[in-house]
Scaffold this motif. Structure first.
Motif, PDB file in Angstrom:
ATOM      1  N   ASP A  81       6.129 -26.529  -5.903  1.00 53.85           N
ATOM      2  CA  ASP A  81       6.977 -25.720  -5.030  1.00 53.85           C
ATOM      3  C   ASP A  81       6.353 -24.355  -4.770  1.00 53.85           C
ATOM      4  N   VAL A  82       5.760 -23.776  -5.824  1.00 52.95           N
ATOM      5  CA  VAL A  82       5.087 -22.482  -5.678  1.00 52.95           C
ATOM      6  C   VAL A  82       3.941 -22.590  -4.682  1.00 52.95           C
ATOM      7  N   ALA A  83       3.105 -23.612  -4.843  1.00 53.71           N
ATOM      8  CA  ALA A  83       1.917 -23.760  -3.992  1.00 53.71           C
ATOM      9  C   ALA A  83       2.278 -24.004  -2.538  1.00 53.71           C
ATOM     10  N   LEU A  84       3.395 -24.668  -2.291  1.00 53.68           N
ATOM     11  CA  LEU A  84       3.751 -25.018  -0.921  1.00 53.68           C
ATOM     12  C   LEU A  84       4.508 -23.913  -0.192  1.00 53.68           C
ATOM     13  N   TRP A  85       5.450 -23.259  -0.876  1.00 48.44           N
ATOM     14  CA  TRP A  85       6.351 -22.351  -0.182  1.00 48.44           C
ATOM     15  C   TRP A  85       5.974 -20.882  -0.285  1.00 48.44           C
ATOM     16  N   VAL A  86       5.418 -20.453  -1.400  1.00 48.10           N
ATOM     17  CA  VAL A  86       5.080 -19.032  -1.543  1.00 48.10           C
ATOM     18  C   VAL A  86       4.036 -18.582  -0.520  1.00 48.10           C
ATOM     19  N   PRO A  87       2.916 -19.308  -0.345  1.00 46.71           N
ATOM     20  CA  PRO A  87       1.949 -18.872   0.673  1.00 46.71           C
ATOM     21  C   PRO A  87       2.531 -18.869   2.085  1.00 46.71           C
ATOM     22  N   LEU A  88       3.341 -19.881   2.402  1.00 45.87           N
ATOM     23  CA  LEU A  88       3.955 -19.947   3.720  1.00 45.87           C
ATOM     24  C   LEU A  88       4.867 -18.746   3.956  1.00 45.87           C
ATOM     25  N   ASN A  89       5.705 -18.423   2.974  1.00 44.19           N
ATOM     26  CA  ASN A  89       6.609 -17.281   3.116  1.00 44.19           C
ATOM     27  C   ASN A  89       5.847 -15.973   3.207  1.00 44.19           C
ATOM     28  N   THR A  90       4.758 -15.859   2.438  1.00 43.69           N
ATOM     29  CA  THR A  90       3.963 -14.630   2.455  1.00 43.69           C
ATOM     30  C   THR A  90       3.330 -14.405   3.823  1.00 43.69           C
ATOM     31  N   VAL A  91       2.708 -15.460   4.366  1.00 42.80           N
ATOM     32  CA  VAL A  91       2.060 -15.342   5.670  1.00 42.80           C
ATOM     33  C   VAL A  91       3.096 -15.079   6.764  1.00 42.80           C
ATOM     34  N   THR A  92       4.241 -15.752   6.684  1.00 42.02           N
ATOM     35  CA  THR A  92       5.293 -15.535   7.677  1.00 42.02           C
ATOM     36  C   THR A  92       5.759 -14.088   7.665  1.00 42.02           C
ATOM     37  N   ASN A  93       5.949 -13.525   6.466  1.00 40.17           N
ATOM     38  CA  ASN A  93       6.350 -12.121   6.359  1.00 40.17           C
ATOM     39  C   ASN A  93       5.276 -11.188   6.903  1.00 40.17           C
ATOM     40  N   ASP A  94       4.013 -11.500   6.602  1.00 40.09           N
ATOM     41  CA  ASP A  94       2.914 -10.668   7.106  1.00 40.09           C
ATOM     42  C   ASP A  94       2.831 -10.718   8.627  1.00 40.09           C
ATOM     43  N   LEU A  95       3.111 -11.893   9.198  1.00 46.42           N
ATOM     44  CA  LEU A  95       3.104 -12.019  10.647  1.00 46.42           C
ATOM     45  C   LEU A  95       4.232 -11.213  11.275  1.00 46.42           C
ATOM     46  N   TYR A  96       5.426 -11.318  10.714  1.00 45.70           N
ATOM     47  CA  TYR A  96       6.570 -10.600  11.262  1.00 45.70           C
ATOM     48  C   TYR A  96       6.418  -9.091  11.092  1.00 45.70           C
ATOM     49  N   ASN A  97       5.847  -8.667   9.973  1.00 45.30           N
ATOM     50  CA  ASN A  97       5.683  -7.236   9.701  1.00 45.30           C
ATOM     51  C   ASN A  97       4.476  -6.643  10.415  1.00 45.30           C
ATOM     52  N   GLY A  98       3.644  -7.517  10.986  1.00 46.50           N
ATOM     53  CA  GLY A  98       2.477  -7.026  11.703  1.00 46.50           C
ATOM     54  C   GLY A  98       1.345  -6.561  10.818  1.00 46.50           C
ATOM     55  N   THR A  99       1.346  -6.984   9.560  1.00 40.27           N
ATOM     56  CA  THR A  99       0.309  -6.533   8.628  1.00 40.27           C
ATOM     57  C   THR A  99      -0.865  -7.497   8.521  1.00 40.27           C
ATOM     58  N   LEU A 100      -0.715  -8.703   9.058  1.00 40.50           N
ATOM     59  CA  LEU A 100      -1.768  -9.691   8.883  1.00 40.50           C
ATOM     60  C   LEU A 100      -3.033  -9.297   9.643  1.00 40.50           C
ATOM     61  N   GLU A 101      -2.877  -8.772  10.862  1.00 41.76           N
ATOM     62  CA  GLU A 101      -4.062  -8.340  11.604  1.00 41.76           C
ATOM     63  C   GLU A 101      -4.748  -7.180  10.896  1.00 41.76           C
ATOM     64  N   TYR A 102      -3.949  -6.301  10.288  1.00 42.76           N
ATOM     65  CA  TYR A 102      -4.540  -5.195   9.527  1.00 42.76           C
ATOM     66  C   TYR A 102      -5.350  -5.732   8.352  1.00 42.76           C
ATOM     67  N   LEU A 103      -4.815  -6.743   7.665  1.00 42.10           N
ATOM     68  CA  LEU A 103      -5.524  -7.319   6.538  1.00 42.10           C
ATOM     69  C   LEU A 103      -6.850  -7.934   6.975  1.00 42.10           C
ATOM     70  N   TYR A 104      -6.850  -8.543   8.158  1.00 43.77           N
ATOM     71  CA  TYR A 104      -8.078  -9.176   8.647  1.00 43.77           C
ATOM     72  C   TYR A 104      -9.061  -8.166   9.236  1.00 43.77           C
ATOM     73  N   SER A 105      -8.619  -6.947   9.460  1.00 52.11           N
ATOM     74  CA  SER A 105      -9.518  -5.924   9.991  1.00 52.11           C
ATOM     75  C   SER A 105     -10.220  -5.146   8.882  1.00 52.11           C
ATOM     76  N   THR A 106      -9.798  -5.340   7.651  1.00 48.60           N
ATOM     77  CA  THR A 106     -10.410  -4.645   6.517  1.00 48.60           C
ATOM     78  C   THR A 106     -11.484  -5.517   5.884  1.00 48.60           C
ATOM     79  N   PRO A 107     -12.525  -4.886   5.329  1.00 51.53           N
ATOM     80  CA  PRO A 107     -13.665  -5.661   4.805  1.00 51.53           C
ATOM     81  C   PRO A 107     -13.468  -6.141   3.374  1.00 51.53           C
ATOM     82  N   PHE A 108     -12.486  -6.982   3.143  1.00 47.51           N
ATOM     83  CA  PHE A 108     -12.348  -7.548   1.803  1.00 47.51           C
ATOM     84  C   PHE A 108     -12.114  -9.054   1.900  1.00 47.51           C
ATOM     85  N   SER A 109     -12.162  -9.711   0.768  1.00 51.44           N
ATOM     86  CA  SER A 109     -12.059 -11.171   0.728  1.00 51.44           C
ATOM     87  C   SER A 109     -10.637 -11.628   1.013  1.00 51.44           C
TER      88      SER A 109
END
Length: 273
Positions: A81-109
């Protein structure tokens, strides 16, 4: 600016997730009661149901054998349940909050970021695994099997980090993937044998179950829970090899998908719509 190492990103992500976990304890309390209700329900089922596979087990075919079967499966269900739902919820929140593009613009893994998210959730669920494991040890009267049982759970959790990253990356590419995740949850639990022995499935369904490494993780869990008296689907050594090799397999698939997401982020962006 010095680029942070993958280990630094991984550790920082875990610490971030634990801060959120401490601040929003209601989610944890709700998940705890959900697991407690699941255990209670399976205790009731254990006194009302019987499986053909369990009746053939000598020495451990006690009145609580069905309950023990269910509890040993919950050990892995929690991690799945952790592996399936936690990443999905995290990415969904990052998309709604607009932080995902910021994360991809920074030089880290980015891989370290996603794996840290799954690892943090898995560590939090150790609080659930401890009482489940205690029940398995008590009802199964386990001794020397405890170490091997823990190793099965650990390897399964390790492989599911790769699964979680695949889910997270898929959510970035296709945005709405909750339906796919629900299907995967059904496959990883019901078809793989979390609640019904795969040995009792029709041959066509059994062959389908063999496609998932989680099937053999459940099988090994029952094998050690019932002190080696469980009739495994394959020889024990083969099941161990499948479980071990599932770790690099999921990691390789997630790395390939990560490259596709990196390309997608450069050409189409990572906006919600």
């Amino acid at each position: 600016m010095r680029q942070p190492s993958a280990l630094t990103v991984f550790t920082a992500t875990i610490l971030k997730e634990f801060r959120i976990f401490i601040r929003y304890r209601a989610n944890f309390i709700g998940a705890f009661y959900q697991v407690a209700l699941m255990v209670f329900a399976f205790y009731i089922f254990g006194n009302a149901l019987s499986f053909r596979t369990l009746t053939s087990i000598e020495g451990t075919a006690r009145a609580n054998s069905v309950f023990l079967f269910f509890i040993s499966g919950i050990l892995l269900v929690i991690m799945i349940d952790v592996a399936l739902w936690v990443p999905l919820n995290t990415v969904t929140n990052d998309l709604y909050n607009g932080t995902l593009e910021y994360l991809y613009s920074t030089p880290f893994s980015r891989y370290a970021y996603f794996s840290g998210t799954v690892a943090a959730a898995a560590l939090q669920r150790v609080l659930f695994l401890a009482p489940m494991l205690a029940l398995v040890i008590y009802f199964g009267e386990l001794q020397k099997e405890i170490g091997l049982l823990l190793l099965v759970v650990f390897l399964t959790a390790l492989s599911l980090i790769g699964v979680g990253i695949i889910v997270a990356l898929s959510a970035i590419l296709w945005k709405e993937t909750s339906g796919i995740v629900q299907i995967l949850g059904m496959l990883f639990q019901f078809i793989a044998g979390a609640f019904i022995p795969v040995q009792s499935f029709p041959n066509t369904v059994k062959i389908f179950a063999f496609l998932f490494p989680q099937t053999f993780a459940y099988d090994l869990t029952r094998y050690y829970t019932f002190q080696g008296n469980w009739p495994t689907l394959l020889p024990v050594l083969w099941e161990w090899l499948i479980l071990i090799f599932s770790v690099p397999f999921y990691i390789l698939v997630s790395l390939l998908l990560l490259k596709k997401v990196e390309k997608h982020s450069k050409t189409s962006g990572l906006h919600l719509i």
